[in-house]
Design a protein around this motif. Structure first.
Motif, PDB file in Angstrom:
ATOM      1  N   PRO A  58       5.758  -3.768  -1.422  1.00 35.87           N
ATOM      2  CA  PRO A  58       5.660  -4.501  -0.150  1.00 35.87           C
ATOM      3  C   PRO A  58       5.370  -3.597   1.041  1.00 35.87           C
ATOM      4  CG  PRO A  58       7.549  -5.256  -1.413  1.00 35.87           C
ATOM      5  CD  PRO A  58       7.009  -4.056  -2.124  1.00 35.87           C
ATOM      6  N   ILE A  98       2.038  -4.298   3.213  1.00 37.37           N
ATOM      7  CA  ILE A  98       2.136  -4.792   4.584  1.00 37.37           C
ATOM      8  C   ILE A  98       1.571  -3.776   5.567  1.00 37.37           C
ATOM      9  CG2 ILE A  98       3.782  -5.448   6.399  1.00 37.37           C
ATOM     10  CD1 ILE A  98       5.422  -6.793   4.145  1.00 37.37           C
ATOM     11  N   THR A 145       8.886 -12.610  -0.229  1.00 36.94           N
ATOM     12  CA  THR A 145       7.775 -12.140   0.603  1.00 36.94           C
ATOM     13  C   THR A 145       6.452 -12.686   0.088  1.00 36.94           C
ATOM     14  OG1 THR A 145       8.931 -10.106   1.211  1.00 36.94           O
ATOM     15  CG2 THR A 145       6.532 -10.091   1.412  1.00 36.94           C
ATOM     16  N   TYR A 146       6.267 -12.651  -1.236  1.00 38.73           N
ATOM     17  CA  TYR A 146       5.006 -13.144  -1.804  1.00 38.73           C
ATOM     18  C   TYR A 146       4.887 -14.664  -1.684  1.00 38.73           C
ATOM     19  CZ  TYR A 146       3.634  -8.590  -3.512  1.00 38.73           C
ATOM     20  OH  TYR A 146       3.254  -7.275  -3.585  1.00 38.73           O
ATOM     21  N   THR A 203       5.954 -16.347   0.838  1.00 36.92           N
ATOM     22  CA  THR A 203       5.524 -16.531   2.227  1.00 36.92           C
ATOM     23  C   THR A 203       4.063 -16.143   2.411  1.00 36.92           C
ATOM     24  OG1 THR A 203       7.769 -16.079   2.997  1.00 36.92           O
ATOM     25  CG2 THR A 203       6.014 -15.912   4.629  1.00 36.92           C
ATOM     26  N   LEU A 204       3.651 -15.052   1.772  1.00 37.83           N
ATOM     27  CA  LEU A 204       2.259 -14.617   1.891  1.00 37.83           C
ATOM     28  C   LEU A 204       1.308 -15.629   1.274  1.00 37.83           C
ATOM     29  CD1 LEU A 204       2.689 -10.820   1.084  1.00 37.83           C
ATOM     30  CD2 LEU A 204       2.024 -11.813   3.282  1.00 37.83           C
ATOM     31  N   ILE A 208       5.006 -12.841   8.701  1.00 37.13           N
ATOM     32  CA  ILE A 208       5.806 -11.814   8.037  1.00 37.13           C
ATOM     33  C   ILE A 208       6.188 -10.749   9.063  1.00 37.13           C
ATOM     34  CG2 ILE A 208       5.746  -9.910   6.387  1.00 37.13           C
ATOM     35  CD1 ILE A 208       6.021 -12.430   4.905  1.00 37.13           C
ATOM     36  N   THR A 209       7.489 -10.448   9.161  1.00 31.67           N
ATOM     37  CA  THR A 209       7.981  -9.367  10.017  1.00 31.67           C
ATOM     38  C   THR A 209       8.779  -8.399   9.163  1.00 31.67           C
ATOM     39  OG1 THR A 209       8.118 -10.864  11.910  1.00 31.67           O
ATOM     40  CG2 THR A 209       9.297  -8.783  12.074  1.00 31.67           C
ATOM     41  N   VAL A 210       8.456  -7.133   9.266  1.00 30.90           N
ATOM     42  CA  VAL A 210       9.134  -6.108   8.487  1.00 30.90           C
ATOM     43  C   VAL A 210       9.725  -5.078   9.441  1.00 30.90           C
ATOM     44  CG1 VAL A 210       8.870  -4.316   6.745  1.00 30.90           C
ATOM     45  CG2 VAL A 210       7.581  -6.435   6.536  1.00 30.90           C
ATOM     46  N   ARG A 247       4.582  -6.843  12.382  1.00 27.50           N
ATOM     47  CA  ARG A 247       4.540  -8.306  12.364  1.00 27.50           C
ATOM     48  C   ARG A 247       3.126  -8.746  11.995  1.00 27.50           C
ATOM     49  NH1 ARG A 247       6.983 -12.967  14.886  1.00 27.50           N
ATOM     50  NH2 ARG A 247       5.394 -14.527  15.419  1.00 27.50           N
TER      51      ARG A 247
END
Length: 475
Positions: free
Chosen positions: A177, A181, A216-217, A219-220, A226-228, A237
């Motif tokens: 990830p 990202i 995460t996937y 959501t993708l 996506i915010t990391v 973001r």
């Protein structure tokens, strides 16, 4: 793009000038024999394939490319058709979205899994389909190397400091990830996870309990924000992510895709499985590649990559024409409401969403191949998307048969019990008899679909096949 002898750039049309003109039979009616149609008819007649890949949904130029690669290299048509579909998706990225309803914008990213045995040339077929993107990636890397040299020279000089360059890319094979990202934050148009073997991608999920990689996937896939946050680096973001997935796996590894709750949380149902009914051993040959056909393919993918964002640097929005939208909505509203197995409902819902994504891809590639500038998604693209739905639905059920170990200590659903009770107990019955009994009309609609009945009859814990097309309940 290729160039002419005088150095002028070729357009897709000019490249085609010396090639056979493959027109859409829906738009041009003449007496010429269409080679792609002959190839399709031949495969139908010679191969007992219950679920052939619907190559007819593509423009004739693209069909010619698929059959050329199939005949020359013996790659599966399923692999080639799905690989081209995935490559087109990766090339389009967020350049276009389709507005389904007000506030509902759909992208065209795909999560694709190529299933086969060892030696079925899964990787070779995908490499063929993604070759134009790999060529663009090579050019982008050469550009990056030059920019890095300029940057490093600037560090020791008196000139104004140059901003550190980043590598522009369309594909990534490091699926962590963090790497994904970070790369996507520098390449906001699109990014596709491209791996020979997806087993490693799945195997690494949730290797750390708090990683949330699987979520995460999910959501993708949906295209959500996506915010990391990272302690050692700045937060990232992604407001408009576009992540595709393409890679192969072996039949024996399919159960890994269903582990860890992935069969229940909808993850498995987001995957488009390519699982050919007919698979032949590859025979080596020294057939020559048709350069004109290959130039056509490179031109198609290149033109899709070069689709521009709107003047505000945002996605172009395309809508459905009225007839296409009505057809799509009528089709969706008429889908079954009751299912023998809960996983059928989840597969159905996710694949319905994929119909919209397929239609967007098909419309854009037809626009390029036929030099059109249609501002709406037309009926043919919707119908093509539905054909792809049928193809991938069949494969999804087939994968479930491989991955699900039915537990017959648990009770059947009420609908399953009811239909089982309704079927004859003391005599055999035909498939047609079972359909007539199971598909009775309830509240104006069939109780279940014919396809669901045929799936049910394959359950060897409940039914045995006594002869071709005839079954008997196991008491």
């Amino acid at each position: 793009m290729a160039t002419t002898n005088n150095g002028a750039p070729n357009t897709l049309g000019s490249i085609r000038g010396s090639n056979i003109s493959f027109k859409n039979k829906d738009t041009e009616n003449n007496s010429k024999i269409d080679l792609s149609d002959l190839e399709k008819d031949f495969s139908v007649l010679t191969e007992k394939n219950e679920n052939p890949f619907p190559t007819e949904v593509f423009p004739k130029d693209l069909q010619a490319i698929i059959y050329h690669a199939h005949n020359n290299y013996q790659f599966s048509i399923d692999y080639l058709g799905a690989g081209c579909l995935s490559a087109m998706s990766a090339a389009i990225g967020i350049s276009y979205k389709v507005e389904v309803l007000q506030g509902w914008l759909e992208k065209c990213n795909l999560f694709m899994v190529i299933v086969g045995r060892t030696g079925d040339a899964k990787s070779h077929a995908l490499n063929f389909c993604f070759k134009p993107i790999q060529k663009r990636e090579k050019a982008l890397f050469q550009k990056y190397e030059q920019e890095m040299r300029d940057y490093e020279r600037s560090l020791g000089g008196d000139q104004e400091k140059v901003e550190k360059p980043f590598l522009e890319r369309l594909l990534i094979n490091d699926s962590t990830p963090e790497a994904l990202i970070q790369a996507h934050s520098n390449n906001k148009r699109s990014l596709c996870i491209y791996m020979d073997e997806l087993h490693g991608w799945i195997k690494n999920f949730n290797r750390y309990n708090s990683s949330g990689e699987e979520q995460t996937y999910l959501t993708l896939w949906s295209g959500g924000v996506i915010t990391v946050d990272r302690v050692s680096s700045k937060s990232i973001r992604l407001d408009d992510p576009f992540i595709g997935v393409i890679g192969g796996t072996q039949i024996s590894v399919l159960k890994e895709f269903a582990k860890g709750g992935r069969s229940a949380n909808g993850f498995l149902d987001r995957m488009l499985f390519v699982f050919p009914e007919v698979q032949k051993n590859i025979k080596w040959s020294d057939n020559k590649q048709d350069e004109i056909i290959m130039q056509n393919y490179f031109a198609i993918i290149t033109d899709l990559i070069d689709l521009k964002l709107n003047p505000n640097n945002e996605s172009n929005i395309i809508c459905f024409e009225a007839e296409a939208k009505k057809f799509l909505f009528d089709w969706q509203n008429a889908r079954p409401e009751n299912y023998l197995f809960e996983y059928e409902r989840s597969i159905e819902v996710k694949l319905q969403q994929y119909v919209i994504r397929f239609a967007l891809i098909l419309q854009l590639v037809f626009n390029i191949c036929e030099d059109k500038t249609d501002k709406e998604i037309q009926l043919f693209a919707v119908k093509g998307g539905i054909k792809l739905f049928e193809y991938f639905y069949f494969n999804a059920i087939k994968v479930r048969d491989e991955t699900i170990k039915k537990n017959y200590n648990e009770s059947l659903s009420e609908l399953q019990r009811t239909i089982l009770d309704d079927l004859p107990s003391n005599s055999s019955f035909s498939t047609a008899d079972a359909i007539k009994i199971a598909c009775i009309i309830v509240n104006g609609k069939p109780r279940i679909s014919e396809r669901q009945v045929k799936t049910y009859l394959k359950d060897r814990k409940l039914f045995k096949k006594v002869s071709h097309g005839f079954y008997q309940k196991i008491q």
